[in-house]
Design an enzyme around this catalytic site. Structure first.
Site, PDB file in Angstrom:
ATOM      1  N   GLN A 224       0.822  -1.199   0.000  1.00  0.00           N
ATOM      2  CA  GLN A 224       0.000   0.000   0.000  1.00  0.00           C
ATOM      3  C   GLN A 224       0.858   1.252   0.000  1.00  0.00           C
ATOM      4  O   GLN A 224       0.499   2.268  -0.606  1.00  0.00           O
ATOM      5  CB  GLN A 224      -0.916  -0.008   1.229  1.00  0.00           C
ATOM      6  CG  GLN A 224      -2.206   0.780   1.054  1.00  0.00           C
ATOM      7  CD  GLN A 224      -3.133   0.161   0.021  1.00  0.00           C
ATOM      8  OE1 GLN A 224      -3.018  -1.013  -0.298  1.00  0.00           O
ATOM      9  NE2 GLN A 224      -4.037   0.960  -0.518  1.00  0.00           N
TER      10      GLN A 224
ATOM     11  N   HIS B  64       1.774   3.312  -3.201  1.00  0.00           N
ATOM     12  CA  HIS B  64       0.813   4.168  -3.879  1.00  0.00           C
ATOM     13  C   HIS B  64       1.311   5.607  -3.972  1.00  0.00           C
ATOM     14  O   HIS B  64       1.178   6.262  -5.001  1.00  0.00           O
ATOM     15  CB  HIS B  64      -0.533   4.163  -3.142  1.00  0.00           C
ATOM     16  CG  HIS B  64      -1.453   3.066  -3.567  1.00  0.00           C
ATOM     17  ND1 HIS B  64      -1.952   2.961  -4.836  1.00  0.00           N
ATOM     18  CD2 HIS B  64      -1.973   2.029  -2.859  1.00  0.00           C
ATOM     19  CE1 HIS B  64      -2.737   1.906  -4.910  1.00  0.00           C
ATOM     20  NE2 HIS B  64      -2.769   1.320  -3.726  1.00  0.00           N
TER      21      HIS B  64
ATOM     22  N   GLU C 272      -8.719   3.324   6.233  1.00  0.00           N
ATOM     23  CA  GLU C 272      -9.349   3.035   4.940  1.00  0.00           C
ATOM     24  C   GLU C 272      -9.397   1.527   4.695  1.00  0.00           C
ATOM     25  O   GLU C 272     -10.443   0.961   4.404  1.00  0.00           O
ATOM     26  CB  GLU C 272      -8.551   3.728   3.835  1.00  0.00           C
ATOM     27  CG  GLU C 272      -9.064   3.434   2.435  1.00  0.00           C
ATOM     28  CD  GLU C 272      -8.141   3.950   1.354  1.00  0.00           C
ATOM     29  OE1 GLU C 272      -8.593   4.083   0.197  1.00  0.00           O
ATOM     30  OE2 GLU C 272      -6.953   4.217   1.645  1.00  0.00           O
ATOM     31  N   HIS C 273      -8.252   0.885   4.780  1.00  0.00           N
ATOM     32  CA  HIS C 273      -8.155  -0.575   4.657  1.00  0.00           C
ATOM     33  C   HIS C 273      -7.720  -1.127   6.014  1.00  0.00           C
ATOM     34  O   HIS C 273      -6.719  -0.679   6.570  1.00  0.00           O
ATOM     35  CB  HIS C 273      -7.127  -0.991   3.614  1.00  0.00           C
ATOM     36  CG  HIS C 273      -7.305  -0.363   2.272  1.00  0.00           C
ATOM     37  ND1 HIS C 273      -6.636   0.782   1.888  1.00  0.00           N
ATOM     38  CD2 HIS C 273      -8.088  -0.722   1.224  1.00  0.00           C
ATOM     39  CE1 HIS C 273      -6.988   1.099   0.651  1.00  0.00           C
ATOM     40  NE2 HIS C 273      -7.872   0.211   0.223  1.00  0.00           N
TER      41      HIS C 273
ATOM     42  N   ASP D 279      -8.005  -4.144  -4.148  1.00  0.00           N
ATOM     43  CA  ASP D 279      -7.488  -3.056  -4.973  1.00  0.00           C
ATOM     44  C   ASP D 279      -7.664  -3.359  -6.459  1.00  0.00           C
ATOM     45  O   ASP D 279      -7.896  -2.450  -7.260  1.00  0.00           O
ATOM     46  CB  ASP D 279      -5.994  -2.851  -4.701  1.00  0.00           C
ATOM     47  CG  ASP D 279      -5.740  -1.844  -3.596  1.00  0.00           C
ATOM     48  OD1 ASP D 279      -6.705  -1.217  -3.126  1.00  0.00           O
ATOM     49  OD2 ASP D 279      -4.567  -1.683  -3.204  1.00  0.00           O
TER      50      ASP D 279
ATOM     51  N   HIS E  37     -49.375  27.142   7.354  1.00  0.00           N
ATOM     52  CA  HIS E  37     -49.309  25.699   7.578  1.00  0.00           C
ATOM     53  C   HIS E  37     -50.620  25.202   8.202  1.00  0.00           C
ATOM     54  O   HIS E  37     -51.158  24.163   7.797  1.00  0.00           O
ATOM     55  CB  HIS E  37     -48.150  25.358   8.520  1.00  0.00           C
ATOM     56  CG  HIS E  37     -46.810  25.341   7.878  1.00  0.00           C
ATOM     57  ND1 HIS E  37     -46.208  26.457   7.352  1.00  0.00           N
ATOM     58  CD2 HIS E  37     -45.925  24.314   7.672  1.00  0.00           C
ATOM     59  CE1 HIS E  37     -45.021  26.135   6.867  1.00  0.00           C
ATOM     60  NE2 HIS E  37     -44.828  24.839   7.043  1.00  0.00           N
TER      61      HIS E  37
END
Length: 451
Positions: A277, A280, A345-346, A379, A438
């Site tokens: 990861q 990235h 996130e993961h 992924d 109303h």
């Protein structure tokens, strides 16, 4: 390599948590702060104010000048001088034809898995029509969006899975028209991916100018109802600024992975997944939360060992040095509390009772239960979506899914009996609030029934 295979390990210094790390790193008072075997040096959420002002200028210019501004910014930022932005049908077909046969098979494998899972998710979304009181009928419908814009990042490498994750669920949801924008210098295989995934129109426009074009519309690009897909800091800021007139999926920060592990964890496997990861982006946030000090120290050594031979170490190395962390916690309860605070996130689980632990967790983008479930599979091709909440947004939202492309809109209808049920309290409440209009609207229907 498991932790019991680590020999001649130099004991690393234990690092205490630093207040400068920001609220994503340090636990709140209600959560016991961990001991950092390795603490991050920087806050991955830090951003420059220059991005905000530059993006504001890009959005304003595109809104006012349309294609001319898009063309200017494409030349300035992407060194692309394009008279026509849209990819033609023949160019799309040629891009598919030029795909390596195995790459095409793998792409279609991923498309099929994402489509299959999205269809299953869609099937779980029921429409309802219930009578909550005699004569008072209510319900909701699931309505696909008319037009969606999918931003497809180019990145350092051709991210072949990127168009699949945003376009395929939109197609399954029944979106009327899917617009895809990708940087002008993106690999041709990315165009093929957009085509195979089901994009109706594809444009060679990247960055904040792509977000502006889809949000406001230009002479070439139609205005969309919602913009989805990750991108760099400029894309993210552009999505933030256009939100309101158009919808967005989420604001995506740098990618993240955390692993929860106990004494059964495998140092080699954990380090491999963290670095997968980390490659990235140099701002990727990677971490291990563990109850086992021996494993924590073994992973620290193993990461350094693997970086020596990793071809993407020029990216993964800085990410690990600046944003990597190894947090040692007292027990499983502390592990759960700190993990839910981080809301990664993961989130991978490498523990003896992985499924039992999974059931106790509530804050994450996507969960990977057991050593066999690598983030890399999601992924690329396994079927769950890889567009996920970052920067602790997993505390309040999930990731991109088929429901992102659907609006659930309510309706009601009343019989005479239903009016008799709700009109009196509605009129009384309106009167107590001083809203005469109303009150009249509620009362008139009841009066007509009496007449």
């Amino acid at each position: 390599m498991s932790i019991d295979q680590v020999t001649d390990v130099q004991e690393p210094d234990v690092q205490e948590p630093k207040a400068a790390q920001g609220d994503r790193t340090l636990a709140p008072n209600s959560v016991q702060a961990p001991t950092f075997i390795k603490a991050p040096k920087s806050d991955a959420g830090a951003d420059s104010g220059q991005v905000e002002s530059l993006v504001a200028d890009i959005l304003s210019r595109v809104r006012e000048q349309g294609d001319a501004a898009v063309r200017e910014f494409s030349q300035k930022f992407d060194n692309a001088n394009l008279e026509v932005f849209e990819v033609t049908d023949s160019e799309r077909e040629q891009a598919v034809a030029n795909l390596d046969p195995q790459t095409r098979k793998d792409t279609e494998f991923a498309i099929n898995n994402v489509r299959t899972f999205a269809k299953a998710q869609l099937g779980s979304l029921s429409e309802i029509d219930v009578e909550i009181l005699p004569g008072v009928h209510m319900g909701h419908r699931n309505i696909p969006l008319e037009r969606v814009g999918c931003y497809v990042p180019g990145g350092r490498y051709p991210l072949l899975s990127a168009p699949i994750m945003t376009i395929v669920p939109a197609k399954v949801a029944g979106v009327g028209e899917i617009i895809a924008c990708l940087p002008p210098n993106a690999h041709e295989a990315m165009i093929a991916g957009c085509h195979l995934s089901g994009a109706d129109r594809i444009f060679r426009i990247g960055g904040a100018q792509a977000i502006a074009a889809m949000a406001f519309g230009t002479q070439s690009v139609p205005r969309v109802d919602k913009i989805v897909g990750p991108g760099n800091a400029f894309v993210n800021e552009a999505k933030r600024q256009v939100f309101g007139p158009v919808g967005i999926d989420q604001l995506a920060g740098p990618s993240e992975i955390f692993v929860l592990a106990d004494h059964t964890g495998d140092a080699e496997l954990i380090a491999t997944d963290l670095l997968a990861q980390a490659e990235h982006d140099v701002r990727t946030r990677v971490g291990l939360i563990t109850t086992d000090e021996a494993l924590a120290k073994a992973v620290l050594v193993e990461v350094d060992r693997q970086l020596e031979s990793l071809s993407t170490a020029h990216t993964a190395g800085p990410a690990w040095q600046d944003y990597g962390e190894i947090a040692l916690v007292a027990d499983e309860a502390a592990m759960i509390a700190y993990s839910d605070h981080v809301a990664a996130e993961h989130l991978q689980i490498h523990t003896e009772n992985d499924k039992a632990l999974a059931a106790k967790l509530s804050c994450y983008g996507s969960l990977f239960i057991g050593e066999a479930a690598s983030v890399v599979y999601s992924d690329k091709c396994s079927g769950t979506n890889h567009t996920l909440p970052t920067m602790a947004a997993g505390r309040y939202t999930g990731g991109l899914w088929v429901g992102t492309y659907i609006k659930t809109a309510t309706h009601q209808w009343l019989t005479d009996e239903g009016i008799q049920q709700v009109a009196p309290p509605a009129a009384r409440q309106s009167a107590s609030e001083g809203l005469e209009g109303h009150r009249r609207a509620a009362q008139i229907r009841l009066d007509r029934l009496g007449a």
